[in-house]
Structures are given as structure tokens and as C-alpha cells.
Design a protein around this motif. Sequence first.
Motif, PDB file in Angstrom:
ATOM      1  N   ARG A  42      73.757  56.364  39.543  1.00 23.43           N
ATOM      2  CA  ARG A  42      75.122  56.366  40.214  1.00 23.43           C
ATOM      3  C   ARG A  42      75.613  55.277  40.159  1.00 23.43           C
ATOM      4  NH1 ARG A  42      74.403  60.468  45.118  1.00 23.43           N
ATOM      5  NH2 ARG A  42      73.513  62.298  44.144  1.00 23.43           N
ATOM      6  N   PHE A  43      77.106  55.066  40.410  1.00 26.74           N
ATOM      7  CA  PHE A  43      77.912  53.830  40.439  1.00 26.74           C
ATOM      8  C   PHE A  43      78.665  53.886  41.591  1.00 26.74           C
ATOM      9  CE2 PHE A  43      81.744  51.451  38.846  1.00 26.74           C
ATOM     10  CZ  PHE A  43      81.095  50.414  38.907  1.00 26.74           C
ATOM     11  N   ARG A  44      78.804  52.938  42.355  1.00 26.30           N
ATOM     12  CA  ARG A  44      79.426  53.190  43.425  1.00 26.30           C
ATOM     13  C   ARG A  44      80.340  51.704  43.550  1.00 26.30           C
ATOM     14  NH1 ARG A  44      78.649  55.175  49.592  1.00 26.30           N
ATOM     15  NH2 ARG A  44      80.464  54.510  50.582  1.00 26.30           N
TER      16      ARG A  44
ATOM     17  N   ALA B 112      89.581  53.669  31.513  1.00 26.54           N
ATOM     18  CA  ALA B 112      90.617  53.241  32.456  1.00 26.54           C
ATOM     19  C   ALA B 112      90.481  53.987  33.723  1.00 26.54           C
ATOM     20  CB  ALA B 112      91.911  53.113  32.029  1.00 26.54           C
ATOM     21  N   ILE B 113      90.846  53.296  34.881  1.00 27.17           N
ATOM     22  CA  ILE B 113      90.878  53.907  35.954  1.00 27.17           C
ATOM     23  C   ILE B 113      92.222  53.305  36.824  1.00 27.17           C
ATOM     24  CG2 ILE B 113      90.020  54.151  38.564  1.00 27.17           C
ATOM     25  CD1 ILE B 113      87.333  53.936  37.457  1.00 27.17           C
ATOM     26  N   ALA B 114      93.005  54.254  37.216  1.00 27.89           N
ATOM     27  CA  ALA B 114      94.139  53.523  37.963  1.00 27.89           C
ATOM     28  C   ALA B 114      94.345  54.075  39.426  1.00 27.89           C
ATOM     29  CB  ALA B 114      95.578  54.327  37.457  1.00 27.89           C
ATOM     30  N   THR B 115      94.362  53.041  40.378  1.00 33.44           N
ATOM     31  CA  THR B 115      94.225  53.418  41.927  1.00 33.44           C
ATOM     32  C   THR B 115      95.653  53.112  42.311  1.00 33.44           C
ATOM     33  OG1 THR B 115      93.596  51.299  42.399  1.00 33.44           O
ATOM     34  CG2 THR B 115      91.739  52.960  42.062  1.00 33.44           C
TER      35      THR B 115
ATOM     36  N   TRP C 131      92.080  49.355  36.465  1.00 34.65           N
ATOM     37  CA  TRP C 131      90.766  48.750  36.123  1.00 34.65           C
ATOM     38  C   TRP C 131      90.007  49.283  34.836  1.00 34.65           C
ATOM     39  CZ3 TRP C 131      89.080  46.611  40.742  1.00 34.65           C
ATOM     40  CH2 TRP C 131      89.823  46.819  41.991  1.00 34.65           C
ATOM     41  N   ARG C 132      89.223  48.559  34.439  1.00 33.56           N
ATOM     42  CA  ARG C 132      88.298  48.818  33.017  1.00 33.56           C
ATOM     43  C   ARG C 132      87.101  49.056  33.366  1.00 33.56           C
ATOM     44  NH1 ARG C 132      89.948  50.862  28.568  1.00 33.56           N
ATOM     45  NH2 ARG C 132      91.517  49.282  28.319  1.00 33.56           N
ATOM     46  N   PHE C 133      86.548  50.359  33.136  1.00 30.60           N
ATOM     47  CA  PHE C 133      85.102  50.429  33.522  1.00 30.60           C
ATOM     48  C   PHE C 133      84.265  50.622  32.294  1.00 30.60           C
ATOM     49  CE2 PHE C 133      86.869  54.677  33.470  1.00 30.60           C
ATOM     50  CZ  PHE C 133      85.729  55.599  32.854  1.00 30.60           C
ATOM     51  N   GLY C 134      82.966  50.350  32.526  1.00 36.29           N
ATOM     52  CA  GLY C 134      82.157  50.565  31.235  1.00 36.29           C
ATOM     53  C   GLY C 134      80.541  50.143  31.540  1.00 36.29           C
ATOM     54  N   ARG C 135      79.830  49.919  30.695  1.00 32.13           N
ATOM     55  CA  ARG C 135      78.607  49.291  31.010  1.00 32.13           C
ATOM     56  C   ARG C 135      78.033  48.148  30.043  1.00 32.13           C
ATOM     57  NH1 ARG C 135      75.153  54.942  31.350  1.00 32.13           N
ATOM     58  NH2 ARG C 135      76.586  56.265  32.458  1.00 32.13           N
ATOM     59  N   GLU C 136      77.278  47.591  30.617  1.00 42.69           N
ATOM     60  CA  GLU C 136      76.811  46.107  30.181  1.00 42.69           C
ATOM     61  C   GLU C 136      75.137  46.178  30.429  1.00 42.69           C
ATOM     62  OE1 GLU C 136      78.633  42.879  32.293  1.00 42.69           O
ATOM     63  OE2 GLU C 136      80.780  43.437  31.930  1.00 42.69           O
ATOM     64  N   THR C 137      74.793  45.825  29.245  1.00 37.12           N
ATOM     65  CA  THR C 137      73.342  45.368  29.046  1.00 37.12           C
ATOM     66  C   THR C 137      73.050  44.166  29.088  1.00 37.12           C
ATOM     67  OG1 THR C 137      73.309  45.320  26.807  1.00 37.12           O
ATOM     68  CG2 THR C 137      72.807  47.520  28.045  1.00 37.12           C
ATOM     69  N   ASP C 138      71.832  43.807  29.535  1.00 37.88           N
ATOM     70  CA  ASP C 138      71.449  42.297  29.533  1.00 37.88           C
ATOM     71  C   ASP C 138      71.274  41.747  28.123  1.00 37.88           C
ATOM     72  OD1 ASP C 138      69.970  39.908  29.751  1.00 37.88           O
ATOM     73  OD2 ASP C 138      68.923  40.554  31.565  1.00 37.88           O
TER      74      ASP C 138
ATOM     75  N   THR D 212      79.905  48.875  35.217  1.00 37.72           N
ATOM     76  CA  THR D 212      80.840  47.666  35.720  1.00 37.72           C
ATOM     77  C   THR D 212      82.268  48.218  35.646  1.00 37.72           C
ATOM     78  OG1 THR D 212      81.474  47.227  33.357  1.00 37.72           O
ATOM     79  CG2 THR D 212      79.616  45.909  34.288  1.00 37.72           C
ATOM     80  N   ALA D 213      83.099  47.683  36.718  1.00 34.47           N
ATOM     81  CA  ALA D 213      84.464  47.871  36.976  1.00 34.47           C
ATOM     82  C   ALA D 213      85.201  46.617  36.891  1.00 34.47           C
ATOM     83  CB  ALA D 213      84.786  48.784  38.197  1.00 34.47           C
TER      84      ALA D 213
END
Length: 83
Positions: free
Chosen positions: A2-4, A24-27, A37-44, A55-56
Motif C-alpha cells: 500500500r502507498f499513502r 499522473a495524478i491531478a488534485t 503530480w507524477r507517481f511511480g516506483r523507485e528501487t535502491d 513515490t509521488a
Amino acid sequence: GRFRTEFSSPDAEATAIAVSSKHAIATGGSDGVIRLWRFGRETDASGADTPIVPTAHFLQALAGHTKEVSSLAFSRTGAALAS
């Protein structure tokens, strides 16, 4: 997993949200501002057995509404946003 996260600004509550297929997310806010906003995932960078972290990132604020933003929708391609 989950991501919050909070998509509110210190001065306004989020009153509308839209999610595009282009990560993308628009609020829309009670202050009349649309935030992108741009959302995605990052790895180490170290590689093995590191968790993927959602991430956002804030991209841009679009002002122009005289009242709170009550609805948002991305086009099917994610290239256009209606409010």
C-alpha cells in the motif's frame, strides 16, 4: 503493498482527484488550484533484495478557478485534463 500520501497543501484541502494512465495524478483544491503530480516506483541503487518504494512528486500548480475545484478527469490518452 500500500502507498499513502497527502495531496493537500498547507493552505487548502484536496476536493477532487483524477488519475491518468500516464502515471499522473491531478488534485483540485478548496483554494481553486489544480496540482499535478507524477507517481511511480523507485528501487535502491544497490540492487538485490531492496524494496520498491512508491513515490509521488509534485510537478506544477495550475491557478485559474475562482472557487474550489469540484471535479477533474483526464482524457483516455492522459494528454488532456478537464475541470
